[in-house]
Design a protein around this motif. Sequence first.
Motif, PDB file in Angstrom:
ATOM      1  N   LEU A   1      45.447  33.119  47.139  1.00 30.19           N
ATOM      2  CA  LEU A   1      44.490  33.028  48.248  1.00 30.19           C
ATOM      3  C   LEU A   1      45.203  33.043  49.595  1.00 30.19           C
ATOM      4  CD1 LEU A   1      41.969  30.339  46.929  1.00 30.19           C
ATOM      5  CD2 LEU A   1      41.699  32.821  46.920  1.00 30.19           C
ATOM      6  N   ASP A   2      46.305  32.332  49.681  1.00 34.86           N
ATOM      7  CA  ASP A   2      47.034  32.248  50.942  1.00 34.86           C
ATOM      8  C   ASP A   2      47.630  33.604  51.346  1.00 34.86           C
ATOM      9  OD1 ASP A   2      46.449  29.594  51.273  1.00 34.86           O
ATOM     10  OD2 ASP A   2      48.453  28.852  50.729  1.00 34.86           O
ATOM     11  N   ARG A   3      47.938  34.450  50.372  1.00 32.55           N
ATOM     12  CA  ARG A   3      48.652  35.698  50.660  1.00 32.55           C
ATOM     13  C   ARG A   3      47.749  36.932  50.745  1.00 32.55           C
ATOM     14  NH1 ARG A   3      51.693  32.011  48.586  1.00 32.55           N
ATOM     15  NH2 ARG A   3      53.924  31.874  49.128  1.00 32.55           N
ATOM     16  N   ILE A   4      46.544  36.873  50.210  1.00 28.94           N
ATOM     17  CA  ILE A   4      45.677  38.060  50.275  1.00 28.94           C
ATOM     18  C   ILE A   4      44.757  38.044  51.491  1.00 28.94           C
ATOM     19  CG2 ILE A   4      45.709  38.312  47.762  1.00 28.94           C
ATOM     20  CD1 ILE A   4      42.851  37.227  47.691  1.00 28.94           C
TER      21      ILE A   4
ATOM     22  N   THR B   1      33.789  28.564  37.496  1.00 31.37           N
ATOM     23  CA  THR B   1      33.284  28.898  36.164  1.00 31.37           C
ATOM     24  C   THR B   1      34.328  29.562  35.282  1.00 31.37           C
ATOM     25  OG1 THR B   1      31.117  29.268  37.186  1.00 31.37           O
ATOM     26  CG2 THR B   1      31.413  30.058  34.928  1.00 31.37           C
ATOM     27  N   TYR B   2      35.169  30.397  35.880  1.00 27.23           N
ATOM     28  CA  TYR B   2      36.142  31.188  35.115  1.00 27.23           C
ATOM     29  C   TYR B   2      37.556  30.907  35.627  1.00 27.23           C
ATOM     30  CZ  TYR B   2      31.771  33.760  34.452  1.00 27.23           C
ATOM     31  OH  TYR B   2      30.466  34.098  34.206  1.00 27.23           O
ATOM     32  N   PRO B   3      38.588  31.200  34.826  1.00 28.21           N
ATOM     33  CA  PRO B   3      39.985  31.034  35.296  1.00 28.21           C
ATOM     34  C   PRO B   3      40.402  32.218  36.154  1.00 28.21           C
ATOM     35  CG  PRO B   3      39.987  31.808  33.032  1.00 28.21           C
ATOM     36  CD  PRO B   3      38.536  31.584  33.403  1.00 28.21           C
ATOM     37  N   THR B   4      39.740  32.355  37.305  1.00 23.70           N
ATOM     38  CA  THR B   4      39.931  33.530  38.144  1.00 23.70           C
ATOM     39  C   THR B   4      39.975  33.165  39.626  1.00 23.70           C
ATOM     40  OG1 THR B   4      37.537  33.925  38.424  1.00 23.70           O
ATOM     41  CG2 THR B   4      38.615  34.975  36.529  1.00 23.70           C
ATOM     42  N   VAL B   5      40.505  34.101  40.397  1.00 23.28           N
ATOM     43  CA  VAL B   5      40.278  34.144  41.831  1.00 23.28           C
ATOM     44  C   VAL B   5      39.100  35.090  42.049  1.00 23.28           C
ATOM     45  CG1 VAL B   5      41.183  35.061  43.999  1.00 23.28           C
ATOM     46  CG2 VAL B   5      42.610  33.592  42.586  1.00 23.28           C
ATOM     47  N   GLU B   6      38.146  34.666  42.870  1.00 26.79           N
ATOM     48  CA  GLU B   6      36.935  35.445  43.119  1.00 26.79           C
ATOM     49  C   GLU B   6      36.951  35.969  44.552  1.00 26.79           C
ATOM     50  OE1 GLU B   6      32.048  34.874  43.104  1.00 26.79           O
ATOM     51  OE2 GLU B   6      33.381  33.158  42.782  1.00 26.79           O
ATOM     52  N   LEU B   7      36.977  37.296  44.695  1.00 27.13           N
ATOM     53  CA  LEU B   7      36.939  37.940  46.001  1.00 27.13           C
ATOM     54  C   LEU B   7      35.494  38.302  46.316  1.00 27.13           C
ATOM     55  CD1 LEU B   7      39.863  38.349  44.784  1.00 27.13           C
ATOM     56  CD2 LEU B   7      40.063  40.286  46.322  1.00 27.13           C
TER      57      LEU B   7
ATOM     58  N   HIS C   1      31.078  40.887  43.850  1.00 30.50           N
ATOM     59  CA  HIS C   1      32.142  39.897  43.716  1.00 30.50           C
ATOM     60  C   HIS C   1      33.088  40.351  42.605  1.00 30.50           C
ATOM     61  CE1 HIS C   1      28.973  36.781  45.227  1.00 30.50           C
ATOM     62  NE2 HIS C   1      29.371  37.608  46.170  1.00 30.50           N
ATOM     63  N   VAL C   2      34.384  40.250  42.875  1.00 29.99           N
ATOM     64  CA  VAL C   2      35.396  40.679  41.910  1.00 29.99           C
ATOM     65  C   VAL C   2      36.194  39.464  41.463  1.00 29.99           C
ATOM     66  CG1 VAL C   2      37.375  42.173  41.481  1.00 29.99           C
ATOM     67  CG2 VAL C   2      35.558  42.940  43.025  1.00 29.99           C
ATOM     68  N   HIS C   3      36.262  39.246  40.155  1.00 34.24           N
ATOM     69  CA  HIS C   3      37.031  38.155  39.571  1.00 34.24           C
ATOM     70  C   HIS C   3      38.316  38.708  38.957  1.00 34.24           C
ATOM     71  CE1 HIS C   3      33.973  34.822  39.541  1.00 34.24           C
ATOM     72  NE2 HIS C   3      33.166  35.864  39.724  1.00 34.24           N
ATOM     73  N   VAL C   4      39.447  38.130  39.339  1.00 34.14           N
ATOM     74  CA  VAL C   4      40.744  38.533  38.783  1.00 34.14           C
ATOM     75  C   VAL C   4      41.396  37.315  38.154  1.00 34.14           C
ATOM     76  CG1 VAL C   4      42.979  39.588  39.255  1.00 34.14           C
ATOM     77  CG2 VAL C   4      40.971  40.262  40.618  1.00 34.14           C
ATOM     78  N   SER C   5      41.868  37.451  36.932  1.00 36.38           N
ATOM     79  CA  SER C   5      42.402  36.304  36.202  1.00 36.38           C
ATOM     80  C   SER C   5      43.694  35.787  36.829  1.00 36.38           C
ATOM     81  CB  SER C   5      42.648  36.671  34.738  1.00 36.38           C
ATOM     82  OG  SER C   5      43.626  37.695  34.630  1.00 36.38           O
ATOM     83  N   VAL C   6      43.865  34.476  36.766  1.00 35.13           N
ATOM     84  CA  VAL C   6      45.087  33.800  37.229  1.00 35.13           C
ATOM     85  C   VAL C   6      45.492  32.781  36.173  1.00 35.13           C
ATOM     86  CG1 VAL C   6      44.781  34.122  39.718  1.00 35.13           C
ATOM     87  CG2 VAL C   6      43.654  32.191  38.577  1.00 35.13           C
ATOM     88  N   ASP C   7      46.755  32.359  36.252  1.00 32.05           N
ATOM     89  CA  ASP C   7      47.290  31.455  35.228  1.00 32.05           C
ATOM     90  C   ASP C   7      46.963  29.991  35.489  1.00 32.05           C
ATOM     91  OD1 ASP C   7      48.381  33.588  33.876  1.00 32.05           O
ATOM     92  OD2 ASP C   7      50.328  33.431  34.868  1.00 32.05           O
TER      93      ASP C   7
END
Length: 362
Positions: free
Chosen positions: A140-143, A221-227, A125-131
């Motif tokens: 999410l809608d675009r990836i 849990t985190y301020p991220t999008v999780e792939l 699982h990859v977490h990428v920070s978002v604002d």
Amino acid sequence: MRTVGVEEELLLVDPDSGEPRALAAAVLARAAQDGGEDDVFEKELHSQMLEFATRPQSDMHALGAEIQRCRKEAARHAGDVGAVAAALATSPLPVTPKLTTNSRYEWMAREFGLLPREQLVCGCHVHVSVDSDEEAVAVLDRIRPWLPVLTALSANSPFWQGNDSGYASYRSRVWARWPMAGPTGLFGSAEAYHRLVGDMVATGALRDEGMVYFDARISRTYPTVELRVTDVCLDASTTVLVATLARGLVETAAREAAAGVGPMPHDVSLMRLAAWRAARSGVRGELLDPVTMRPRPAAEVVGALLDHVDEALVEAGDAERARETAESVLREGNGAVVQRRLLEERGSLGAVVTECARRTQG
């Protein structure tokens, strides 16, 4: 610069036979005794698995170094209790999974019957920070259409219960059995996202929001999008490639949203077919083009992904390394290709597992 964190699940196996061993509790106890930075390790659904999570990193070289360190530490602790750790997304050898003793996992076994009892699979699982959640939903809608390409690159699960599954990523097909897993439709807003999640939990089929197993989701849990679409990768450099592309996708999607560029309106049925095709083909054969949803050679679709996120990769200083690693995966094969090649060369699935355990450490 957006930060990236990675969670990897590893398989604990016998160092001689390659058979999975239910030793996660012993490995975690050994890590706890050792102290230091080893609190990165956690238990998972089955006691033949071990998970670790990296810290958020903005530099991909640092992320790669931490993944290698965690893998080596996992191997060291496993060795102390008579096992080895292998970055395999499924066990090539037949296995009877053993559920970890835990009230959550016991609830899942009661509610879902055989499904969790037989589902010994290891993902990344990859977490990428978002604002914000609004930015997260715009991402999410675009990836969505690009996620199957990450599955294809990471595919590392060709064998299931002693047989060739015919898939490059059979893990993803096993995971898709969960009724709350898979691709999603367009949300449009954070309010709509959270309303859907709330409605899903309210059905009683989910214990809580942690069981929303979308291909990509807002982390609770985190301020991220999780792939969540990728197999655990045999080679750590492939994990770094996936994380690099994930950050590129998130950054590109956020810029598109800010510029008023709408998401591609592909139906969920097409998304499921794209995910299936990626699991079946990996980097050999064809994938569905994320724009047209028509078959194209895998190398061309991977190239399209690299072009799609090129601006973000260049600005982060990741473009050259990402293209070189992607070309290597296309040329040499992902984990699924390597496992099948090892079986041809060595003649037994046990030998495949032990060699993959060796390669896990880099």
